[in-house]
Design a protein around this motif. Structure first.
Motif, PDB file in Angstrom:
ATOM      1  N   VAL B 176       0.843  -1.198   0.000  1.00 18.55           N
ATOM      2  CA  VAL B 176       0.000   0.000   0.000  1.00 18.55           C
ATOM      3  C   VAL B 176       0.879   1.250   0.000  1.00 18.55           C
ATOM      4  O   VAL B 176       0.625   2.206  -0.749  1.00 18.55           O
ATOM      5  CB  VAL B 176      -0.955  -0.003   1.213  1.00 18.55           C
ATOM      6  N   THR B 177       1.938   1.255   0.812  1.00 21.69           N
ATOM      7  CA  THR B 177       2.830   2.417   0.878  1.00 21.69           C
ATOM      8  C   THR B 177       3.477   2.683  -0.476  1.00 21.69           C
ATOM      9  O   THR B 177       3.671   3.830  -0.860  1.00 21.69           O
ATOM     10  CB  THR B 177       3.933   2.178   1.931  1.00 21.69           C
ATOM     11  N   ALA B 178       3.802   1.611  -1.199  1.00 19.60           N
ATOM     12  CA  ALA B 178       4.442   1.776  -2.511  1.00 19.60           C
ATOM     13  C   ALA B 178       3.523   2.474  -3.498  1.00 19.60           C
ATOM     14  O   ALA B 178       3.976   2.968  -4.533  1.00 19.60           O
ATOM     15  CB  ALA B 178       4.855   0.411  -3.054  1.00 19.60           C
ATOM     16  N   GLN B 179       2.215   2.530  -3.196  1.00 23.25           N
ATOM     17  CA  GLN B 179       1.276   3.179  -4.107  1.00 23.25           C
ATOM     18  C   GLN B 179       0.992   4.614  -3.693  1.00 23.25           C
ATOM     19  O   GLN B 179      -0.040   5.187  -4.044  1.00 23.25           O
ATOM     20  CB  GLN B 179      -0.027   2.383  -4.177  1.00 23.25           C
ATOM     21  N   ALA B 180       1.916   5.211  -2.924  1.00 27.90           N
ATOM     22  CA  ALA B 180       1.705   6.583  -2.459  1.00 27.90           C
ATOM     23  C   ALA B 180       1.595   7.554  -3.632  1.00 27.90           C
ATOM     24  O   ALA B 180       0.788   8.478  -3.613  1.00 27.90           O
ATOM     25  CB  ALA B 180       2.849   6.991  -1.533  1.00 27.90           C
ATOM     26  N   LYS B 181       2.411   7.332  -4.678  1.00 33.01           N
ATOM     27  CA  LYS B 181       2.403   8.267  -5.815  1.00 33.01           C
ATOM     28  C   LYS B 181       1.193   8.028  -6.717  1.00 33.01           C
ATOM     29  O   LYS B 181       0.491   8.934  -7.096  1.00 33.01           O
ATOM     30  CB  LYS B 181       3.688   8.098  -6.622  1.00 33.01           C
ATOM     31  N   TYR B 182       0.977   6.802  -7.092  1.00 31.06           N
ATOM     32  CA  TYR B 182      -0.153   6.498  -7.969  1.00 31.06           C
ATOM     33  C   TYR B 182      -0.636   5.074  -7.686  1.00 31.06           C
ATOM     34  O   TYR B 182       0.133   4.245  -7.195  1.00 31.06           O
ATOM     35  CB  TYR B 182       0.244   6.634  -9.448  1.00 31.06           C
ATOM     36  N   TRP B 183      -1.918   4.812  -7.990  1.00 30.37           N
ATOM     37  CA  TRP B 183      -2.430   3.450  -7.841  1.00 30.37           C
ATOM     38  C   TRP B 183      -1.771   2.562  -8.878  1.00 30.37           C
ATOM     39  O   TRP B 183      -1.564   2.990 -10.013  1.00 30.37           O
ATOM     40  CB  TRP B 183      -3.940   3.416  -8.067  1.00 30.37           C
ATOM     41  N   ALA B 251      -8.182  -4.817  -4.195  1.00 32.21           N
ATOM     42  CA  ALA B 251      -8.190  -3.418  -3.773  1.00 32.21           C
ATOM     43  C   ALA B 251      -6.823  -3.007  -3.236  1.00 32.21           C
ATOM     44  O   ALA B 251      -6.349  -1.903  -3.492  1.00 32.21           O
ATOM     45  CB  ALA B 251      -9.265  -3.205  -2.709  1.00 32.21           C
ATOM     46  N   THR B 252      -6.167  -3.898  -2.483  1.00 33.45           N
ATOM     47  CA  THR B 252      -4.888  -3.560  -1.877  1.00 33.45           C
ATOM     48  C   THR B 252      -3.764  -3.525  -2.904  1.00 33.45           C
ATOM     49  O   THR B 252      -2.925  -2.633  -2.889  1.00 33.45           O
ATOM     50  CB  THR B 252      -4.551  -4.591  -0.781  1.00 33.45           C
ATOM     51  N   LEU B 253      -3.761  -4.509  -3.794  1.00 33.46           N
ATOM     52  CA  LEU B 253      -2.642  -4.630  -4.722  1.00 33.46           C
ATOM     53  C   LEU B 253      -2.725  -3.651  -5.894  1.00 33.46           C
ATOM     54  O   LEU B 253      -1.704  -3.204  -6.403  1.00 33.46           O
ATOM     55  CB  LEU B 253      -2.575  -6.063  -5.269  1.00 33.46           C
ATOM     56  N   PHE B 254      -3.941  -3.356  -6.329  1.00 34.87           N
ATOM     57  CA  PHE B 254      -4.055  -2.576  -7.560  1.00 34.87           C
ATOM     58  C   PHE B 254      -4.702  -1.207  -7.356  1.00 34.87           C
ATOM     59  O   PHE B 254      -4.446  -0.298  -8.116  1.00 34.87           O
ATOM     60  CB  PHE B 254      -4.863  -3.363  -8.595  1.00 34.87           C
ATOM     61  N   LEU B 255      -5.568  -1.077  -6.360  1.00 34.80           N
ATOM     62  CA  LEU B 255      -6.336   0.163  -6.231  1.00 34.80           C
ATOM     63  C   LEU B 255      -5.901   1.013  -5.042  1.00 34.80           C
ATOM     64  O   LEU B 255      -6.647   1.841  -4.547  1.00 34.80           O
ATOM     65  CB  LEU B 255      -7.838  -0.147  -6.117  1.00 34.80           C
ATOM     66  N   GLY B 256      -4.700   0.800  -4.541  1.00 32.47           N
ATOM     67  CA  GLY B 256      -4.190   1.674  -3.488  1.00 32.47           C
ATOM     68  C   GLY B 256      -4.665   1.345  -2.087  1.00 32.47           C
ATOM     69  O   GLY B 256      -4.437   2.127  -1.172  1.00 32.47           O
ATOM     70  N   GLY B 257      -5.324   0.222  -1.884  1.00 26.25           N
ATOM     71  CA  GLY B 257      -5.720  -0.191  -0.536  1.00 26.25           C
ATOM     72  C   GLY B 257      -6.542   0.857   0.184  1.00 26.25           C
ATOM     73  O   GLY B 257      -7.526   1.351  -0.364  1.00 26.25           O
ATOM     74  N   GLY B 265      -9.135   5.906   6.152  1.00 29.98           N
ATOM     75  CA  GLY B 265      -8.637   4.735   5.445  1.00 29.98           C
ATOM     76  C   GLY B 265      -9.594   3.565   5.347  1.00 29.98           C
ATOM     77  O   GLY B 265      -9.884   3.088   4.258  1.00 29.98           O
ATOM     78  N   PRO B 266     -10.130   3.079   6.496  1.00 33.96           N
ATOM     79  CA  PRO B 266     -11.006   1.901   6.441  1.00 33.96           C
ATOM     80  C   PRO B 266     -12.218   2.095   5.531  1.00 33.96           C
ATOM     81  O   PRO B 266     -12.642   1.157   4.854  1.00 33.96           O
ATOM     82  CB  PRO B 266     -11.440   1.711   7.892  1.00 33.96           C
ATOM     83  N   VAL B 267     -12.732   3.348   5.488  1.00 31.82           N
ATOM     84  CA  VAL B 267     -13.893   3.605   4.638  1.00 31.82           C
ATOM     85  C   VAL B 267     -13.519   3.423   3.175  1.00 31.82           C
ATOM     86  O   VAL B 267     -14.221   2.758   2.409  1.00 31.82           O
ATOM     87  CB  VAL B 267     -14.442   5.030   4.889  1.00 31.82           C
ATOM     88  N   TRP B 268     -12.364   3.991   2.789  1.00 27.59           N
ATOM     89  CA  TRP B 268     -11.892   3.825   1.418  1.00 27.59           C
ATOM     90  C   TRP B 268     -11.692   2.363   1.087  1.00 27.59           C
ATOM     91  O   TRP B 268     -12.064   1.896   0.015  1.00 27.59           O
ATOM     92  CB  TRP B 268     -10.576   4.583   1.208  1.00 27.59           C
ATOM     93  N   PHE B 269     -11.074   1.639   2.035  1.00 24.55           N
ATOM     94  CA  PHE B 269     -10.807   0.219   1.793  1.00 24.55           C
ATOM     95  C   PHE B 269     -12.101  -0.538   1.540  1.00 24.55           C
ATOM     96  O   PHE B 269     -12.215  -1.311   0.577  1.00 24.55           O
ATOM     97  CB  PHE B 269     -10.075  -0.378   2.998  1.00 24.55           C
ATOM     98  N   LEU B 270     -13.123  -0.274   2.387  1.00 23.45           N
ATOM     99  CA  LEU B 270     -14.384  -1.007   2.219  1.00 23.45           C
ATOM    100  C   LEU B 270     -15.095  -0.579   0.942  1.00 23.45           C
ATOM    101  O   LEU B 270     -15.690  -1.421   0.255  1.00 23.45           O
ATOM    102  CB  LEU B 270     -15.284  -0.799   3.444  1.00 23.45           C
ATOM    103  N   ILE B 271     -15.020   0.723   0.599  1.00 19.76           N
ATOM    104  CA  ILE B 271     -15.660   1.180  -0.645  1.00 19.76           C
ATOM    105  C   ILE B 271     -15.055   0.435  -1.837  1.00 19.76           C
ATOM    106  O   ILE B 271     -15.768  -0.137  -2.676  1.00 19.76           O
ATOM    107  CB  ILE B 271     -15.480   2.708  -0.833  1.00 19.76           C
ATOM    108  N   LYS B 272     -13.710   0.380  -1.887  1.00 19.72           N
ATOM    109  CA  LYS B 272     -13.046  -0.277  -3.024  1.00 19.72           C
ATOM    110  C   LYS B 272     -13.368  -1.770  -3.061  1.00 19.72           C
ATOM    111  O   LYS B 272     -13.693  -2.323  -4.118  1.00 19.72           O
ATOM    112  CB  LYS B 272     -11.533  -0.082  -2.914  1.00 19.72           C
ATOM    113  N   THR B 273     -13.303  -2.414  -1.877  1.00 19.79           N
ATOM    114  CA  THR B 273     -13.541  -3.852  -1.837  1.00 19.79           C
ATOM    115  C   THR B 273     -14.957  -4.184  -2.277  1.00 19.79           C
ATOM    116  O   THR B 273     -15.175  -5.051  -3.124  1.00 19.79           O
ATOM    117  CB  THR B 273     -13.292  -4.372  -0.415  1.00 19.79           C
TER     118      THR B 273
END
Lengths: 118, 320
Positions: B176-183, B251-257, B265-273
């Motif tokens: 997730v940290t590695a996606q700081a710049k872009y998803w 969601a974690t691997l491709f969409l920025g977790g 954070g948790p809201v974004w995670f659940l929205i994406k999932t």
């Protein structure tokens, strides 16, 4: 490091408890009215003929064998992928040779018809 | 060392996650019925609670009180252990799923590899159910399921390895940290990997259009034909939990977790999932089932070559 996996063990135990407790509650609540007709294996209402543990298509074994080869390949690829930046071009070419051999194997299995279902 | 208070905290964490898993599975069952109904211009469950939201609870009570039918000739041990082998790995995968910045049970340094390894042992349960039932439909369903899951495992793993090239770590939080710049999905070769992942993950959880192991029209219910009551419910919970897991990984691997602006954070995670889960449901109720002879060919002749070539190109990008 190994303490990190404490939770893994705990999840394993609680997973078993979770399933077992559901079974126990259901065991306490459910009715018991078994009879031979109800307990026969389901075959769309027909009378059951023979055993189900029989020979099956050899293709399943072929798929399993090819899977083992490719799964080991994936295992080799994982550490390579993580430190590719540090290893540089030599490692890239080495892995290219490795993948090329596997792709050759894949094409061979393909030509032999391992992926065609009859 | 482990003290009593830290042990209590651990037990509370595990109970909270188990609660979340049950609630999520129930919600997904209701949602799937609603989505399928509206796609087919029906209403779906409407009676129990507002728009049938309490329907899964009614179902759970019904299944708890159902008679348990053990058919004659089952392989007792195999048959009884199968629901455990299916459900326990599905639960164990939640150790390493990052819900938020600090909201992860344990950020294992093997992260994604652990989740993949644990969830793929679920196939044992499915095959045990198929074999132990002493039913022809179950056996066929179990065999098909085993062949399908191992075939689609390869493109799934290779597409995940493509992500590892860019993240440089197996830990879920570091990905997730590695996606700081872009998803990661915005990267062209990871865009391809995302689609390979989604297609093979759909096959991994035996969902339509790859639901041949439980193709109703030919195999009744496949590997769980003979299961009733709570054992059947366990297969269902495991299925929907696995669906959550694969969507969470996507969601974690491709969409920025859990990364995203404004909302926590948790809201974004659940929205994406849940968005990915919705797409999976949409696919299920839109496409017809593939044929069994097309199924294996698609994994080995299409997805595996695509993902391998994609991996080679991605490696070249990393080094240039």
């Amino acid at each position: 490091m190994i303490a990190d996996y404490g939770y893994v063990g705990l999840f394993f135990l609680f997973g078993i408890v979770f399933v077992a407790s559901a079974f126990i509650v259901s065991w306490l609540l459910r009715p018991r009215a078994a009879n031979p007709v109800k307990n026969s294996p389901y075959e769309c209402g027909e009378a059951v003929k023979g055993n189900s543990w029989i020979q099956f298509n050899v293709h399943y074994y072929l798929i399993a064998l090819i899977f083992v080869i490719f799964d080991v390949e994936v295992l080799f690829l994982t550490p390579w992928a993580i430190i590719l930046r540090e290893l540089g071009h030599v490692a890239y070419v080495e892995m290219l040779v490795f993948i090329a051999i596997l792709i050759f194997g894949l094409i061979y299995a393909w030509k032999k018809g391992a992926f065609d279902w009859q | 060392m482990v003290t009593l208070s830290s042990l209590i905290v651990m037990v509370l964490v595990v109970s909270a996650v188990l609660g979340f898993i049950s609630a999520s599975a129930m919600f997904l069952i209701w949602w799937e019925r609603k989505v399928s109904a509206h796609i087919q211009t029906r209403f779906g469950p409407m009676r129990v609670g507002w728009h049938g939201v309490l329907q899964p609870i009614a179902d759970a009570i019904k299944l708890l009180c159902k008679e348990d039918i053990v058919p004659v000739g089952v392989d007792k041990w195999v048959w009884w252990l199968a629901p455990f082998f299916v459900t326990v790995p599905a639960v164990m995968a939640f150790v390493a799923i990052p819900f938020g910045k600090n909201l992860i049970v344990q950020d294992l340094n093997l992260g994604i590899l652990y989740i993949i390894a644990i969830t793929s042992t679920g196939i044992f349960g499915i095959f045990m159910a198929g074999w132990g039932s002493n039913n022809k439909y179950s056996l066929l369903g179990g065999m098909r399921s085993a062949a399908q899951i191992i075939s689609y495992e390869i493109p799934l793993l290779i597409s995940i390895i493509t992500v590892l090239l860019f993240s440089g770590s197996l830990s879920m939080q570091k990905i997730v940290t590695a996606q700081a710049k872009y998803w990661f999905i915005l990267n062209p070769s990871l865009f391809v990997a995302f689609f390979v992942y989604i297609i093979s993950a759909t096959a991994e959880v035996n969902r339509a259009p790859f639901d041949l192991p439980e193709a109703e029209s030919e195999l009744v219910a496949g590997f769980h034909t003979e299961y009733s009551g709570m054992k059947f419910a366990m297969f269902f919970i495991a299925e929907y939990t696995n669906m959550f897991t694969i969507s969470a990984i996507a969601a974690t691997l491709f969409l920025g977790g859990w990364r995203g602006p404004l909302l926590p954070g948790p809201v974004w995670f659940l929205i994406k999932t849940y968005t990915i889960i919705f797409v999976l449901m949409w696919v299920r109720w839109t496409f017809p089932r593939v044929r069994v002879d097309q199924l294996m060919g698609f994994a080995w002749k299409v997805l595996t070559p695509i993902s391998l070539v994609n991996l080679i190109i991605a490696g070249w990008f990393i080094l240039k």
